[in-house]
Design a protein around this motif. Structure first.
Motif, PDB file in Angstrom:
ATOM      1  N   ALA A   1       0.817  -1.207   0.000  1.00 52.57           N
ATOM      2  CA  ALA A   1       0.000   0.000   0.000  1.00 52.57           C
ATOM      3  C   ALA A   1       0.855   1.263   0.000  1.00 52.57           C
ATOM      4  CB  ALA A   1      -0.905   0.009   1.230  1.00 52.57           C
ATOM      5  N   ALA A   2       0.383   2.268  -0.707  1.00 55.23           N
ATOM      6  CA  ALA A   2       1.027   3.584  -0.668  1.00 55.23           C
ATOM      7  C   ALA A   2       0.503   4.330   0.552  1.00 55.23           C
ATOM      8  CB  ALA A   2       0.683   4.352  -1.934  1.00 55.23           C
ATOM      9  N   VAL A   3       1.382   5.042   1.240  1.00 56.03           N
ATOM     10  CA  VAL A   3       0.987   5.791   2.441  1.00 56.03           C
ATOM     11  C   VAL A   3       1.684   7.143   2.474  1.00 56.03           C
ATOM     12  CG1 VAL A   3       0.587   3.720   3.851  1.00 56.03           C
ATOM     13  CG2 VAL A   3       2.864   4.770   3.814  1.00 56.03           C
ATOM     14  N   GLY A   4       1.230   7.992   3.382  1.00 54.55           N
ATOM     15  CA  GLY A   4       1.932   9.230   3.682  1.00 54.55           C
ATOM     16  C   GLY A   4       2.743   9.017   4.958  1.00 54.55           C
ATOM     17  N   GLY A   5       3.859   9.721   5.094  1.00 58.21           N
ATOM     18  CA  GLY A   5       4.681   9.602   6.295  1.00 58.21           C
ATOM     19  C   GLY A   5       4.320  10.697   7.291  1.00 58.21           C
TER      20      GLY A   5
ATOM     21  N   CYS B   1      -5.795   4.880   9.246  1.00 53.37           N
ATOM     22  CA  CYS B   1      -6.528   4.739   7.977  1.00 53.37           C
ATOM     23  C   CYS B   1      -7.619   5.794   7.860  1.00 53.37           C
ATOM     24  CB  CYS B   1      -7.131   3.344   7.868  1.00 53.37           C
ATOM     25  SG  CYS B   1      -7.761   3.041   6.202  1.00 53.37           S
ATOM     26  N   THR B   2      -7.499   6.658   6.870  1.00 56.65           N
ATOM     27  CA  THR B   2      -8.489   7.716   6.651  1.00 56.65           C
ATOM     28  C   THR B   2      -9.442   7.327   5.523  1.00 56.65           C
ATOM     29  OG1 THR B   2      -6.973   8.867   5.161  1.00 56.65           O
ATOM     30  CG2 THR B   2      -6.955   9.544   7.473  1.00 56.65           C
ATOM     31  N   GLN B   3     -10.512   8.082   5.401  1.00 58.44           N
ATOM     32  CA  GLN B   3     -11.579   7.710   4.475  1.00 58.44           C
ATOM     33  C   GLN B   3     -11.242   8.026   3.020  1.00 58.44           C
ATOM     34  OE1 GLN B   3     -14.089   5.955   4.843  1.00 58.44           O
ATOM     35  NE2 GLN B   3     -15.740   6.574   3.494  1.00 58.44           N
TER      36      GLN B   3
ATOM     37  N   ARG C   1      -9.881  12.236  -0.686  1.00 57.82           N
ATOM     38  CA  ARG C   1      -9.045  13.428  -0.531  1.00 57.82           C
ATOM     39  C   ARG C   1      -7.912  13.136   0.439  1.00 57.82           C
ATOM     40  NH1 ARG C   1      -9.403  15.560   4.471  1.00 57.82           N
ATOM     41  NH2 ARG C   1     -11.297  15.175   5.665  1.00 57.82           N
ATOM     42  N   LEU C   2      -6.830  13.899   0.312  1.00 58.75           N
ATOM     43  CA  LEU C   2      -5.775  13.820   1.323  1.00 58.75           C
ATOM     44  C   LEU C   2      -6.236  14.586   2.559  1.00 58.75           C
ATOM     45  CD1 LEU C   2      -2.807  14.331  -1.148  1.00 58.75           C
ATOM     46  CD2 LEU C   2      -3.408  12.213   0.036  1.00 58.75           C
ATOM     47  N   GLU C   3      -5.448  14.535   3.627  1.00 62.30           N
ATOM     48  CA  GLU C   3      -5.876  15.102   4.909  1.00 62.30           C
ATOM     49  C   GLU C   3      -5.573  16.599   4.976  1.00 62.30           C
ATOM     50  OE1 GLU C   3      -3.733  12.383   4.530  1.00 62.30           O
ATOM     51  OE2 GLU C   3      -5.553  11.167   4.529  1.00 62.30           O
ATOM     52  N   THR C   4      -6.159  17.269   5.951  1.00 62.62           N
ATOM     53  CA  THR C   4      -5.756  18.646   6.269  1.00 62.62           C
ATOM     54  C   THR C   4      -4.538  18.564   7.197  1.00 62.62           C
ATOM     55  OG1 THR C   4      -7.064  18.796   8.296  1.00 62.62           O
ATOM     56  CG2 THR C   4      -8.184  19.385   6.240  1.00 62.62           C
TER      57      THR C   4
ATOM     58  N   LEU D   1       2.018   6.569  10.141  1.00 69.61           N
ATOM     59  CA  LEU D   1       1.732   6.503   8.707  1.00 69.61           C
ATOM     60  C   LEU D   1       0.265   6.811   8.490  1.00 69.61           C
ATOM     61  CD1 LEU D   1       3.337   2.975   8.187  1.00 69.61           C
ATOM     62  CD2 LEU D   1       4.324   5.113   7.335  1.00 69.61           C
ATOM     63  N   VAL D   2      -0.058   7.331   7.297  1.00 68.07           N
ATOM     64  CA  VAL D   2      -1.468   7.555   6.960  1.00 68.07           C
ATOM     65  C   VAL D   2      -1.739   6.965   5.585  1.00 68.07           C
ATOM     66  CG1 VAL D   2      -0.913   9.930   6.163  1.00 68.07           C
ATOM     67  CG2 VAL D   2      -3.292   9.293   6.631  1.00 68.07           C
ATOM     68  N   GLY D   3      -2.809   6.171   5.527  1.00 67.13           N
ATOM     69  CA  GLY D   3      -3.213   5.566   4.257  1.00 67.13           C
ATOM     70  C   GLY D   3      -4.729   5.496   4.200  1.00 67.13           C
ATOM     71  N   MET D   4      -5.259   4.963   3.118  1.00 61.16           N
ATOM     72  CA  MET D   4      -6.717   4.946   2.959  1.00 61.16           C
ATOM     73  C   MET D   4      -7.307   3.555   2.767  1.00 61.16           C
ATOM     74  SD  MET D   4      -7.094   8.116   0.305  1.00 61.16           S
ATOM     75  CE  MET D   4      -6.261   9.682   0.594  1.00 61.16           C
ATOM     76  N   THR D   5      -6.462   2.518   2.741  1.00 57.01           N
ATOM     77  CA  THR D   5      -7.001   1.196   2.391  1.00 57.01           C
ATOM     78  C   THR D   5      -6.737   0.105   3.440  1.00 57.01           C
ATOM     79  OG1 THR D   5      -4.973   0.704   1.180  1.00 57.01           O
ATOM     80  CG2 THR D   5      -6.811   1.597  -0.102  1.00 57.01           C
TER      81      THR D   5
ATOM     82  N   VAL E   1       6.119   4.665   1.476  1.00 54.82           N
ATOM     83  CA  VAL E   1       5.806   6.069   1.770  1.00 54.82           C
ATOM     84  C   VAL E   1       5.953   6.912   0.493  1.00 54.82           C
ATOM     85  CG1 VAL E   1       6.335   8.075   3.202  1.00 54.82           C
ATOM     86  CG2 VAL E   1       6.572   5.764   4.158  1.00 54.82           C
ATOM     87  N   ALA E   2       4.862   7.546   0.108  1.00 53.80           N
ATOM     88  CA  ALA E   2       4.822   8.291  -1.157  1.00 53.80           C
ATOM     89  C   ALA E   2       5.055   9.789  -0.957  1.00 53.80           C
ATOM     90  CB  ALA E   2       3.466   8.072  -1.821  1.00 53.80           C
ATOM     91  N   ASN E   3       4.796  10.286   0.247  1.00 51.59           N
ATOM     92  CA  ASN E   3       4.877  11.747   0.500  1.00 51.59           C
ATOM     93  C   ASN E   3       4.856  11.976   2.004  1.00 51.59           C
ATOM     94  OD1 ASN E   3       1.914  10.788  -0.115  1.00 51.59           O
ATOM     95  ND2 ASN E   3       1.725  12.482   1.331  1.00 51.59           N
ATOM     96  N   TRP E   4       5.293  13.177   2.410  1.00 55.68           N
ATOM     97  CA  TRP E   4       5.068  13.556   3.806  1.00 55.68           C
ATOM     98  C   TRP E   4       3.591  13.886   3.966  1.00 55.68           C
ATOM     99  CZ3 TRP E   4       8.171  12.341   7.488  1.00 55.68           C
ATOM    100  CH2 TRP E   4       9.542  12.360   7.328  1.00 55.68           C
ATOM    101  N   GLY E   5       3.026  13.540   5.126  1.00 57.44           N
ATOM    102  CA  GLY E   5       1.639  13.881   5.415  1.00 57.44           C
ATOM    103  C   GLY E   5       1.408  15.388   5.300  1.00 57.44           C
ATOM    104  N   ALA E   6       0.147  15.763   5.099  1.00 60.88           N
ATOM    105  CA  ALA E   6      -0.214  17.169   4.883  1.00 60.88           C
ATOM    106  C   ALA E   6       0.324  18.063   5.999  1.00 60.88           C
ATOM    107  CB  ALA E   6      -1.730  17.294   4.803  1.00 60.88           C
TER     108      ALA E   6
END
Ligand code: HPA
Length: 245
Positions: free
Chosen positions: A85-89, A160-162, A165-168, A182-186, A207-212
């Motif tokens: 899975a792809a996630v944000g760091g 795990c977020t819905q 969209r990415l997070e605020t 980590l933050v992901g959606m799946t 990890v694909a990106n830093w979190g928002a």
């Protein structure tokens, strides 16, 4: 060796090198899975591959039929699942392009079909989910990464977020306070549905990106794709070492 499935996420829609044996459209009591289930040979072992978002990648995280996906894998006799899975760091160790093997989950999703025990209420079933990922499978993946000389951050909490969209930035701050790395959606309900079906389940998170809000400016798809490309090569390296062990 147990029968293994790989669920591929964003950046892993097909498993190159998999020698095709069969491709099956499986109709389940919950509807159709995201894609046909591919059975093939990799390093002389039979494995099953499923593209979580469909092939081509078209199903957003909140619309994935997780129950059909997991039911179909069980139906094919799969015993262990490695979810990629792809996630944000969020925390410092989770920089873009790194590979992580989370050991905990916090679920922020809503409205998803998240259980097989919906209608079957006698007796009411409360499965244990203290450790949401299989410790045996995680241990094997840690050994595989070491053999392949691939760096793996082998602990972390996946929030795990819905989506889609990415997070605020405030949401990411809150997730960090909650203890998410980590933050992901799946990741959910995939992990819990696997547990309900008594399937071993572990996740390799790229990890694909830093979190928002962790960096200046917006998160772009170009950045995500670039880091995914680098990180996914390591995920594949761990998978190959695991399968050929
Ligand atoms: N948030 C949620 N899911 C993701 C992200 C993110 O920043 N990056 C990749 N998947």
């Amino acid at each position: 060796m147990k029968k293994i499935a790989i669920i591929g996420g964003t950046g892993l829609t097909q498993l190159n090198g998999l020698q095709l044996i069969s491709s099956e459209k499986i109709d389940t009591p919950y509807g159709l899975p995201s894609a046909e289930l591919i059975t093939g040979k990799l390093h002389n072992k039979h494995i099953v591959f499923l593209a979580r978002h469909g092939n081509p990648h078209a199903i957003p995280p909140h619309s994935i039929n997780y129950r059909a996906n997991l039911w179909a894998l069980k139906h094919l006799g799969v015993q262990s699942i490695i979810a990629v899975a792809a996630v944000g760091g969020i925390t410092a160790a989770m920089a873009p392009a790194c590979l992580a093997l989370p050991d905990q989950i916090i679920d922020y999703t809503y409205g998803r079909k998240h259980t097989f025990f919906d209608d079957d209420t006698t007796p009411v079933t409360h499965i244990d989910f203290t450790a949401p990922y299989s410790s045996a499978l995680r241990a094997q993946l840690i050994v595989a990464a070491a053999h392949a000389n691939i760096q793996l951050v082998n602990t972390g909490t996946y929030g795990c977020t819905q989506g889609p969209r990415l997070e605020t930035s405030a949401e990411i701050k809150r997730m960090e306070r909650d203890g998410c790395d980590l933050v992901g959606m799946t990741g959910m309900p995939e992990a819990v549905l696997a547990r309900e079906l008594q399937l071993e389940y572990a996740a390799l998170a790229v990890v694909a990106n830093w979190g928002a809000g962790k960096t200046e400016g917006e998160i772009t798809m170009t950045e995500i794709e670039h880091n995914l490309h680098a990180g996914m090569a390591n995920a594949l390296g761990v998978l190959e070492a695991f399968i050929s062990s």
